[in-house]
Structure formats: structure tokens, C-alpha cells
Design a protein around this motif. Structure first.
Motif, short mmCIF file in Angstrom:
data_model
loop_
_atom_site.label_atom_id
_atom_site.label_comp_id
_atom_site.label_asym_id
_atom_site.label_seq_id
_atom_site.Cartn_x
_atom_site.Cartn_y
_atom_site.Cartn_z
N GLU A 1 2.57 -11.47 11.56
CA GLU A 1 1.34 -10.71 11.95
C GLU A 1 0.56 -11.34 12.91
O GLU A 1 0.25 -12.45 12.70
CB GLU A 1 0.66 -10.48 10.52
CG GLU A 1 -0.60 -9.47 10.70
CD GLU A 1 -1.41 -9.39 9.34
OE1 GLU A 1 -2.53 -9.15 9.55
OE2 GLU A 1 -0.63 -9.32 8.34
N GLU B 1 -4.38 2.62 12.91
CA GLU B 1 -5.50 1.66 12.89
C GLU B 1 -6.78 2.36 13.16
O GLU B 1 -6.97 3.00 14.15
CB GLU B 1 -5.22 0.57 13.81
CG GLU B 1 -6.03 -0.75 13.84
CD GLU B 1 -5.53 -1.81 14.27
OE1 GLU B 1 -5.65 -3.08 14.00
OE2 GLU B 1 -5.29 -1.69 15.67
N TYR C 1 -1.99 -6.50 6.64
CA TYR C 1 -1.13 -5.48 6.70
C TYR C 1 0.06 -5.71 5.59
O TYR C 1 0.50 -4.54 5.11
CB TYR C 1 -0.31 -5.72 8.21
CG TYR C 1 0.81 -4.85 8.56
CD1 TYR C 1 0.42 -3.58 8.98
CD2 TYR C 1 2.07 -4.91 8.31
CE1 TYR C 1 1.48 -2.47 9.07
CE2 TYR C 1 3.15 -3.99 8.49
CZ TYR C 1 2.69 -2.77 8.96
OH TYR C 1 3.56 -1.95 9.29
#
Length: 98
Positions: free
Chosen positions: A41, A92, A51
Motif C-alpha cells: 500500500e 475513496e 486499506y
């Protein structure tokens, strides 16, 4: 004929443990490497829930569905500050408040 078949099976079962470690080690290393790449990530400068292989977006979206937009925004603002990154419907989303 039955004895020959049983003897052949014994030969094959004795051969498998000798060959199996040689084949499984590269496969396991490849799987670990792919898992690390998939789980990698990029660190974001924007605070918010992680995440974590897609579990973070599911928890974030579930919190908005369960608590409602207002209460969930207040929760995230208390936890992470006035500028927060969350996921709603897999996208997001940024919460900005003061």
C-alpha cells in the motif's frame, strides 16, 4: 497382477516426498512475493483507516451504512482529525470538517 499394482503404488508414494519439496519451495516463494506485491500500500499523507487487503473499505462503508453519514463523519473526525480519507461504495472519499 495385483501385487505388481501394489508395488507400483508403493514406488510412486516413495517418490512423491522426494520430489515435492523441490517443487513446492519455488511455488511458495512466488506466492509470498505475489502476496507482498498485492498487499503493498502506498503510504498516504492523508489520515484514515488502512486499506488492509480491501477490509478497510468494507468496514468504512459498513460504518456509514450502520451509523449514518453524520455520526460516522463525527466518529472519523474524532479519531483521525479534520481531514480524513474513507471509502464509501468502494470509492475513496474525503471528509473535511472543522
Amino acid at each position: 497382477m495385483v501385487l505388481e499394482t501394489l508395488n507400483l503404488m508403493q514406488y510412486l508414494t516413495s517418490l512423491v516426498p522426494d520430489v515435492m519439496p523441490v517443487a513446492t519451495v519455488p511455488i511458495l516463494l512466488l506466492m509470498c512475493f505475489l502476496f507482498l506485491i498485492w498487499n503493498h500500500e502506498e503510504t498516504s499523507s492523508i489520515p484514515g483507516p488502512g486499506y488492509c487487503m480491501g477490509i478497510g473499505p468494507l468496514i468504512s462503508h459498513g460504518r456509514f451504512l450502520w451509523m449514518g453519514v453524520g455520526n460516522a463523519c463525527n466518529y472519523y473526525n474524532k479519531t483521525y482529525g479534520e481531514f480524513v480519507r474513507v471509502w464509501i461504495s468502494g470509492e475513496e472519499t474525503f471528509i473535511i470538517s472543522k
